[in-house]
Scaffold this motif. Structure first.
Motif, PDB file in Angstrom:
ATOM      1  N   ARG A   1      15.132  -5.139 -53.709  1.00 29.72           N
ATOM      2  CA  ARG A   1      15.335  -5.310 -52.309  1.00 29.72           C
ATOM      3  C   ARG A   1      13.751  -5.845 -52.315  1.00 29.72           C
ATOM      4  N   ILE A   2      12.674  -5.457 -52.097  1.00 34.85           N
ATOM      5  CA  ILE A   2      11.953  -6.297 -51.398  1.00 34.85           C
ATOM      6  C   ILE A   2      12.493  -8.038 -50.955  1.00 34.85           C
ATOM      7  N   SER A   3      12.371  -8.179 -52.483  1.00 34.29           N
ATOM      8  CA  SER A   3      13.019 -10.378 -51.955  1.00 34.29           C
ATOM      9  C   SER A   3      14.169  -9.803 -51.485  1.00 34.29           C
ATOM     10  N   GLY A   4      15.098  -9.364 -51.199  1.00 33.96           N
ATOM     11  CA  GLY A   4      16.289  -9.642 -50.501  1.00 33.96           C
ATOM     12  C   GLY A   4      16.120  -9.624 -49.089  1.00 33.96           C
ATOM     13  N   LEU A   5      14.730  -9.208 -48.851  1.00 34.42           N
ATOM     14  CA  LEU A   5      14.372  -9.441 -47.628  1.00 34.42           C
ATOM     15  C   LEU A   5      14.272 -10.979 -47.080  1.00 34.42           C
ATOM     16  N   ASN A   6      13.927 -12.283 -48.115  1.00 36.41           N
ATOM     17  CA  ASN A   6      13.517 -13.588 -48.260  1.00 36.41           C
ATOM     18  C   ASN A   6      14.378 -13.951 -46.583  1.00 36.41           C
ATOM     19  N   ARG A   7      13.559 -14.718 -46.099  1.00 39.16           N
ATOM     20  CA  ARG A   7      14.459 -15.176 -44.801  1.00 39.16           C
ATOM     21  C   ARG A   7      14.021 -17.013 -44.758  1.00 39.16           C
ATOM     22  N   THR A   8      13.383 -17.358 -45.590  1.00 39.66           N
ATOM     23  CA  THR A   8      12.846 -19.034 -45.563  1.00 39.66           C
ATOM     24  C   THR A   8      11.883 -18.408 -44.314  1.00 39.66           C
TER      25      THR A   8
ATOM     26  N   LYS B   1       8.434  -6.511 -38.670  1.00 41.25           N
ATOM     27  CA  LYS B   1       7.215  -6.072 -39.300  1.00 41.25           C
ATOM     28  C   LYS B   1       7.605  -5.442 -40.250  1.00 41.25           C
ATOM     29  N   LEU B   2       6.817  -6.445 -41.398  1.00 43.53           N
ATOM     30  CA  LEU B   2       6.765  -5.476 -42.464  1.00 43.53           C
ATOM     31  C   LEU B   2       6.631  -3.960 -43.245  1.00 43.53           C
TER      32      LEU B   2
ATOM     33  N   GLU C   1       1.234 -19.514 -49.089  1.00 41.60           N
ATOM     34  CA  GLU C   1       1.937 -18.285 -48.020  1.00 41.60           C
ATOM     35  C   GLU C   1       3.060 -18.177 -48.435  1.00 41.60           C
ATOM     36  N   ILE C   2       3.002 -16.865 -49.029  1.00 43.69           N
ATOM     37  CA  ILE C   2       3.745 -15.824 -49.716  1.00 43.69           C
ATOM     38  C   ILE C   2       4.325 -15.049 -48.886  1.00 43.69           C
ATOM     39  N   HIS C   3       4.860 -14.017 -48.967  1.00 38.14           N
ATOM     40  CA  HIS C   3       5.819 -12.720 -48.510  1.00 38.14           C
ATOM     41  C   HIS C   3       7.015 -12.337 -48.178  1.00 38.14           C
ATOM     42  N   PRO C   4       7.980 -11.323 -48.156  1.00 34.56           N
ATOM     43  CA  PRO C   4       8.975 -10.933 -49.186  1.00 34.56           C
ATOM     44  C   PRO C   4       9.887 -12.032 -47.789  1.00 34.56           C
TER      45      PRO C   4
ATOM     46  N   GLN D   1       0.250  -1.404 -50.143  1.00 35.42           N
ATOM     47  CA  GLN D   1       0.034  -1.890 -51.137  1.00 35.42           C
ATOM     48  C   GLN D   1       1.268  -1.808 -51.516  1.00 35.42           C
ATOM     49  N   VAL D   2       2.396  -1.727 -50.998  1.00 34.47           N
ATOM     50  CA  VAL D   2       3.299  -2.206 -51.549  1.00 34.47           C
ATOM     51  C   VAL D   2       4.038  -3.392 -51.749  1.00 34.47           C
ATOM     52  N   LEU D   3       3.701  -4.200 -50.162  1.00 31.34           N
ATOM     53  CA  LEU D   3       3.373  -5.879 -50.282  1.00 31.34           C
ATOM     54  C   LEU D   3       2.819  -6.736 -50.921  1.00 31.34           C
ATOM     55  N   LEU D   4       1.162  -5.304 -51.727  1.00 32.62           N
ATOM     56  CA  LEU D   4       0.727  -6.606 -51.845  1.00 32.62           C
ATOM     57  C   LEU D   4       1.475  -6.263 -53.400  1.00 32.62           C
ATOM     58  N   ARG D   5       1.436  -4.825 -53.926  1.00 31.93           N
ATOM     59  CA  ARG D   5       1.949  -5.066 -55.607  1.00 31.93           C
ATOM     60  C   ARG D   5       3.558  -5.346 -56.161  1.00 31.93           C
ATOM     61  N   TRP D   6       3.991  -5.409 -55.263  1.00 33.98           N
ATOM     62  CA  TRP D   6       5.141  -6.551 -54.964  1.00 33.98           C
ATOM     63  C   TRP D   6       4.622  -8.266 -55.207  1.00 33.98           C
TER      64      TRP D   6
END
Length: 313
Positions: A289-296, A228-229, A183-186, A248-253
């Protein structure tokens, strides 16, 4: 390209939770250009997916060798004597003679349940209890290596593994895992795990790239209560800047990090949009900026829905 020389698409089609019109959806996805299909015993739709693939092959849209068919060994079949029979059964459902990738779905062995009695077998036995078996990861992996020897799969991989388990597996693996699916997402960037896997030449596939979106329909509070992302201002602003969708942005990230992705959609337009998510590049600042949304924040955690099996503790 995987560490065994097999080339796979970076963007595939995930089959989790596709329970209606599966054959038509797979067929339409092939027509849209998808060539990798990520399934599993636990999804309960392998036979239907195979019907869609057969239809596309019979119509000459693709050949079998054009496709990368992926499936997974479920937890209730980890004993060495059960691995080959269930793999052969899954191949029969798909209507093919080999998988291109076959994963160990979770690093946990559960008591055997006959799929003729319960399908998919799920996490609980016939007494509705979660009961672990004594099979070790080493025993299961060596049985999966034999699948490669027999030509039942070209590649074997691991799913939902953490770093320490991978380190241990690599000590005895005769055939190294070609892929790691996690599982991987911002909200769960998994930077260290990705870095380690890639340093060992293990390709990484991200699932649930859209974060809570995949779990809202399961009515999980953790997902429902989470922003919601698709609607997050960071994602929507970047999407607007590129004239792309939030998906598309989330997939490109993810793909820009060197990850493979397996989004699903039942809408033709979104199928195409997702497939061509690599047609643009995010700037380094946008990636940060997208990676900075990380909350674990992990959504697929068995202890949350089973009350046991602390796989990610």
């Amino acid at each position: 390209m995987l560490n065994n020389g097999l080339q796979i698409p970076q963007v595939g089609f995930g089959l989790w939770k596709i329970t209606k019109n599966t054959a038509d959806i797979v067929y339409d996805a092939i027509k849209a250009g998808y060539r990798l299909f990520d399934g599993a015993f636990d999804y309960g739709n392998e036979k239907e997916a195979g019907v869609g693939i057969k239809r596309a092959i019979d119509e000459g849209i693709v050949k079998r060798e054009d496709l990368i068919i992926v499936s997974k060994l479920w937890n209730t079949f980890h004993e060495k004597e059960r691995v080959e029979p269930i793999t052969r059964q899954q191949l029969e459902w798909w209507g093919i003679n080999h998988f291109d990738v076959f994963y160990m779905h979770f690093p946990v062995a559960l008591q055997y349940v006959d799929p003729k009695m319960k399908y998919p077998t799920g996490w609980k036995n016939l007494d509705h209890r979660v009961q672990e078996s004594q099979a070790t990861i080493q025993e299961t992996w060596q049985a999966m290596e034999r699948l490669v020897d027999l030509g039942l799969t070209k590649s074997i991989g691991i799913s939902n593994f953490q770093g320490s388990l991978i380190m241990d597996l690599l000590r005895y693996a005769r055939i190294r895992p070609a892929l790691l699916q996690v599982e991987i997402h911002p909200y769960l960037t998994q930077d260290s795990l990705v870095k380690y896997a890639q340093s060992e030449n293990i390709a990484v596939t991200a699932y649930s790239t859209f974060g809570p979106q995949s779990f809202v329909e399961l009515k999980w509070d953790k997902a429902i209560d989470c922003p919601k992302l698709f609607e997050h201002s960071v994602v929507t602003e970047i999407a607007s800047a590129h004239n792309k969708t939030p998906a598309q942005v989330l997939l490109r990230w993810a793909t820009q990090r060197g990850l493979a992705v397996i989004p699903k959609s039942t809408h033709t337009a979104r199928l195409v949009q997702n497939l061509y998510c690599t047609s643009f590049d995010l700037t380094p600042d946008q990636m940060e900026r997208i990676s900075g949304l990380n909350r674990t924040l992990r959504f697929n955690n068995p202890v949350d829905y089973l009350g046991c099996l602390y796989i990610f503790a």
